[in-house]
Motif scaffolding. Structure first.
Motif, PDB file in Angstrom:
ATOM      1  N   THR A 116      10.286  27.373  -6.146  1.00  0.00           N
ATOM      2  CA  THR A 116      11.508  26.962  -6.828  1.00  0.00           C
ATOM      3  C   THR A 116      12.465  26.382  -5.794  1.00  0.00           C
ATOM      4  N   PHE A 117      12.934  25.160  -6.012  1.00  0.00           N
ATOM      5  CA  PHE A 117      13.844  24.495  -5.085  1.00  0.00           C
ATOM      6  C   PHE A 117      15.253  24.509  -5.677  1.00  0.00           C
ATOM      7  N   VAL A 118      16.208  24.988  -4.875  1.00  0.00           N
ATOM      8  CA  VAL A 118      17.581  25.166  -5.350  1.00  0.00           C
ATOM      9  C   VAL A 118      18.544  24.551  -4.344  1.00  0.00           C
ATOM     10  N   GLU A 119      19.495  23.767  -4.819  1.00  0.00           N
ATOM     11  CA  GLU A 119      20.540  23.250  -3.948  1.00  0.00           C
ATOM     12  C   GLU A 119      21.651  24.280  -3.846  1.00  0.00           C
ATOM     13  N   GLY A 120      21.994  24.676  -2.623  1.00  0.00           N
ATOM     14  CA  GLY A 120      23.027  25.692  -2.455  1.00  0.00           C
ATOM     15  C   GLY A 120      23.412  25.886  -1.010  1.00  0.00           C
ATOM     16  N   ASN A 121      24.491  26.629  -0.812  1.00  0.00           N
ATOM     17  CA  ASN A 121      25.073  26.862   0.508  1.00  0.00           C
ATOM     18  C   ASN A 121      24.673  28.232   1.024  1.00  0.00           C
ATOM     19  N   ALA A 122      24.253  28.317   2.278  1.00  0.00           N
ATOM     20  CA  ALA A 122      23.843  29.594   2.865  1.00  0.00           C
ATOM     21  C   ALA A 122      24.971  30.605   2.867  1.00  0.00           C
ATOM     22  N   GLU A 123      26.219  30.145   2.886  1.00  0.00           N
ATOM     23  CA  GLU A 123      27.356  31.062   2.915  1.00  0.00           C
ATOM     24  C   GLU A 123      27.681  31.631   1.540  1.00  0.00           C
ATOM     25  N   ASP A 124      27.242  30.964   0.495  1.00  0.00           N
ATOM     26  CA  ASP A 124      27.498  31.410  -0.878  1.00  0.00           C
ATOM     27  C   ASP A 124      26.403  30.829  -1.761  1.00  0.00           C
ATOM     28  N   THR A 125      25.284  31.538  -1.838  1.00  0.00           N
ATOM     29  CA  THR A 125      24.099  31.002  -2.511  1.00  0.00           C
ATOM     30  C   THR A 125      24.240  30.944  -4.026  1.00  0.00           C
ATOM     31  N   GLY A 126      25.108  31.797  -4.586  1.00  0.00           N
ATOM     32  CA  GLY A 126      25.213  31.885  -6.031  1.00  0.00           C
ATOM     33  C   GLY A 126      24.069  32.641  -6.678  1.00  0.00           C
ATOM     34  N   LEU A 127      23.234  33.263  -5.873  1.00  0.00           N
ATOM     35  CA  LEU A 127      22.081  34.011  -6.382  1.00  0.00           C
ATOM     36  C   LEU A 127      22.461  35.482  -6.581  1.00  0.00           C
ATOM     37  N   PRO A 128      21.707  36.212  -7.400  1.00  0.00           N
ATOM     38  CA  PRO A 128      22.087  37.590  -7.732  1.00  0.00           C
ATOM     39  C   PRO A 128      21.996  38.541  -6.543  1.00  0.00           C
ATOM     40  N   ASP A 129      22.735  39.629  -6.618  1.00  0.00           N
ATOM     41  CA  ASP A 129      22.634  40.705  -5.630  1.00  0.00           C
ATOM     42  C   ASP A 129      21.226  41.297  -5.648  1.00  0.00           C
ATOM     43  N   GLY A 130      20.731  41.658  -4.473  1.00  0.00           N
ATOM     44  CA  GLY A 130      19.489  42.409  -4.369  1.00  0.00           C
ATOM     45  C   GLY A 130      18.300  41.788  -5.073  1.00  0.00           C
ATOM     46  N   ALA A 131      18.165  40.468  -4.984  1.00  0.00           N
ATOM     47  CA  ALA A 131      17.125  39.779  -5.753  1.00  0.00           C
ATOM     48  C   ALA A 131      15.831  39.541  -4.978  1.00  0.00           C
TER      49      ALA A 131
END
Length: 249
Positions: A116-131
């Motif tokens: 899965t390819f996702v555009e995002g920032n390493a400082e704030d991924t927007g991904l869930p906690d503990g995933a």
């Protein structure tokens, strides 16, 4: 007023650094593998294999999830997917051009349905906690504007007991080799970048960014400060690159 950050031989505000980094990788995305070959003399492939060997992904058992950050072209993700056929790998990168390269490569390798390819920032991924069970980043963290924020974000998205692993260029500490390495880095690499990609300045930045990155012990302390335990590092090829490992408690 923003804190100044060294960017190559210049000093620029933090607010401008990400844009400068994006511009560099926009220019070199299509030749990123070649760039790494030039910068490392081809050794980056061996170092990445060493990273996967130390990570030791499980070969059996479904559901082992990995977040590979700043890994748009897929080099680390492909290795993980091949070493752990039942793994779930998410590739996150801030640069859409790098992600386009990775997705094209994944299709050619027959791995498109496993990544899965996702555009995002390493400082704030927007991904869930503990995933995630593991978090990897190779040759990317030195280009993050706030490294401490990226490490804290890595801790947040990992499950308890999850593994953090970073591969990054470092400062050579072996006498004589350090001088040879500097001469090669600051002279040969920009020249090859100009010849191969028509872009010496992007390659010069990438060399200079290595010299701005914290030494291995300082970076290990930063990983501990983010909350990780059992932090270790391994120097590769005389310290040209270093692997850091830590565990989320």
């Amino acid at each position: 007023m923003s804190r100044d950050t060294h960017f190559g031989f210049q000093t620029v505000p933090d607010s401008e650094k990400q844009g400068r980094v994006d511009a560099v990788f926009d220019r070199v995305a299509r030749r990123y593998d070649l760039m790494n070959d030039l910068m490392s003399g081809g050794l980056h492939r061996i170092w990445k294999d060493a990273m996967i060997a130390w990570l030791s992904p499980p070969r059996t058992g479904a559901g082992w999830s990995v977040l590979d950050v700043a890994g748009g072209t897929g080099d680390i993700a492909f290795r993980i997917a091949e070493a752990a056929p039942a793994s779930e790998v998410t590739v996150l990168d801030i640069n859409p051009n790098m992600l386009d390269v990775g997705q094209a490569r994944a299709r050619k390798r027959g791995l498109a349905d496993r990544l899965t390819f996702v555009e995002g920032n390493a400082e704030d991924t927007g991904l869930p906690d503990g995933a995630f069970d593991a978090y990897t980043i190779a040759f990317g963290i030195r280009n993050v504007t706030h490294i401490d924020a990226a490490l804290e974000e890595a801790y947040r998205v990992l499950k308890p007991g999850g593994r953090f692993m970073c591969l990054e260029f470092s400062q050579v500490e072996m006498p004589l080799l350090d001088r040879i390495y500097d001469l090669y880095s600051f002279n040969a690499i920009p020249a090859m970048g100009r010849i191969v990609a028509g872009d010496a300045e992007s390659y010069r930045y990438l060399v200079e960014s290595i010299r701005r990155f914290p030494d291995r012990e300082t970076f290990a302390d930063m990983i501990r400060d983010a909350g990780f335990s059992r932090v270790q590092w391994r120097a590769l090829s005389g310290g040209i690159a270093v692997l850091h490992s830590g565990w989320r408690t």
